[in-house]
Write a protein that holds these residues in place. Sequence first.
Motif, PDB file in Angstrom:
ATOM      1  N   MET A   1      45.649  37.652  28.054  1.00 22.67           N
ATOM      2  CA  MET A   1      44.646  38.312  27.238  1.00 22.67           C
ATOM      3  C   MET A   1      44.935  39.803  27.219  1.00 22.67           C
ATOM      4  O   MET A   1      45.183  40.403  28.247  1.00 22.67           O
ATOM      5  N   ASN A   2      44.882  40.391  26.042  1.00 22.16           N
ATOM      6  CA  ASN A   2      45.217  41.799  25.908  1.00 22.16           C
ATOM      7  C   ASN A   2      44.035  42.726  26.071  1.00 22.16           C
ATOM      8  O   ASN A   2      44.189  43.858  26.479  1.00 22.16           O
ATOM      9  N   GLN A   3      42.841  42.267  25.706  1.00 23.76           N
ATOM     10  CA  GLN A   3      41.687  43.140  25.830  1.00 23.76           C
ATOM     11  C   GLN A   3      40.473  42.336  26.273  1.00 23.76           C
ATOM     12  O   GLN A   3      40.228  41.243  25.782  1.00 23.76           O
ATOM     13  N   GLY A   4      39.746  42.903  27.220  1.00 20.96           N
ATOM     14  CA  GLY A   4      38.531  42.282  27.720  1.00 20.96           C
ATOM     15  C   GLY A   4      37.404  43.285  27.701  1.00 20.96           C
ATOM     16  O   GLY A   4      37.423  44.242  26.932  1.00 20.96           O
ATOM     17  N   ARG A   5      36.445  43.057  28.600  1.00 23.21           N
ATOM     18  CA  ARG A   5      35.312  43.981  28.662  1.00 23.21           C
ATOM     19  C   ARG A   5      34.886  44.193  30.106  1.00 23.21           C
ATOM     20  O   ARG A   5      35.128  43.347  30.974  1.00 23.21           O
ATOM     21  N   LEU A   6      34.231  45.313  30.325  1.00 26.04           N
ATOM     22  CA  LEU A   6      33.685  45.628  31.640  1.00 26.04           C
ATOM     23  C   LEU A   6      32.366  44.876  31.779  1.00 26.04           C
ATOM     24  O   LEU A   6      31.437  45.084  31.002  1.00 26.04           O
ATOM     25  N   ALA A   7      32.295  43.981  32.761  1.00 21.77           N
ATOM     26  CA  ALA A   7      31.121  43.124  32.927  1.00 21.77           C
ATOM     27  C   ALA A   7      30.196  43.578  34.056  1.00 21.77           C
ATOM     28  O   ALA A   7      29.060  43.121  34.139  1.00 21.77           O
ATOM     29  N   GLY A   8      30.684  44.459  34.945  1.00 25.35           N
ATOM     30  CA  GLY A   8      29.851  44.897  36.054  1.00 25.35           C
ATOM     31  C   GLY A   8      30.355  46.178  36.674  1.00 25.35           C
ATOM     32  O   GLY A   8      31.555  46.452  36.661  1.00 25.35           O
ATOM     33  N   ILE A   9      29.434  46.974  37.206  1.00 28.64           N
ATOM     34  CA  ILE A   9      29.739  48.228  37.898  1.00 28.64           C
ATOM     35  C   ILE A   9      28.942  48.226  39.194  1.00 28.64           C
ATOM     36  O   ILE A   9      27.736  47.932  39.185  1.00 28.64           O
ATOM     37  N   ALA A  10      29.605  48.564  40.310  1.00 22.58           N
ATOM     38  CA  ALA A  10      28.904  48.620  41.599  1.00 22.58           C
ATOM     39  C   ALA A  10      29.494  49.741  42.451  1.00 22.58           C
ATOM     40  O   ALA A  10      30.643  50.135  42.281  1.00 22.58           O
ATOM     41  N   ARG A  11      28.696  50.230  43.374  1.00 19.59           N
ATOM     42  CA  ARG A  11      29.159  51.266  44.299  1.00 19.59           C
ATOM     43  C   ARG A  11      28.413  51.124  45.618  1.00 19.59           C
ATOM     44  O   ARG A  11      27.352  50.490  45.683  1.00 19.59           O
TER      45      ARG A  11
END
Length: 152
Positions: free
Chosen positions: A1-11
């Motif tokens: 797959m060439n392009q996806g998406r950001l599904a989550g951010i955590a810190r």
Amino acid sequence: MNQGRLAGIARHARPRGPIETLDAVRVTVEGGLDGDFRGAIKPGGRGKRQVSLMEAGDWDAAMAEIGHTLPWSARRVNLLVDQFDLPQLAGTRLRIGAVLIEITQECDPCSRMEEIAAGLKAALASDWRGGALGRVIEGGELRIGDAIGIET
């Protein structure tokens, strides 16, 4: 797959500290994700572990393997990507929204994963299933839903 998406951010603000999930975060070359303890480059350091990334499909596969349904943030990585195969090659650059990250190495699962669920460390150990680590090349704002792709 060439392009996806950001599904989550955590810190997490400190080692073993609680994980905070976010809808958006500022990312800088000097500090990684704002508020994440791993992002700051130490004097003389190269920032090889500023950001950690993982594929949603790999987390789902690990959960199925051990028979659990834990949230992805239990893995303690910063960014969850969906519909995208993370490159397994140091030096590859990923564009996520406005941010450019260079893959530095595999993110090997640590013994903390066994504290979370029996068998999780082994379920994440093969074929970069535990994710990738990277350094920030260009900062900016990240938001859930941002496109991710390989920068050529």
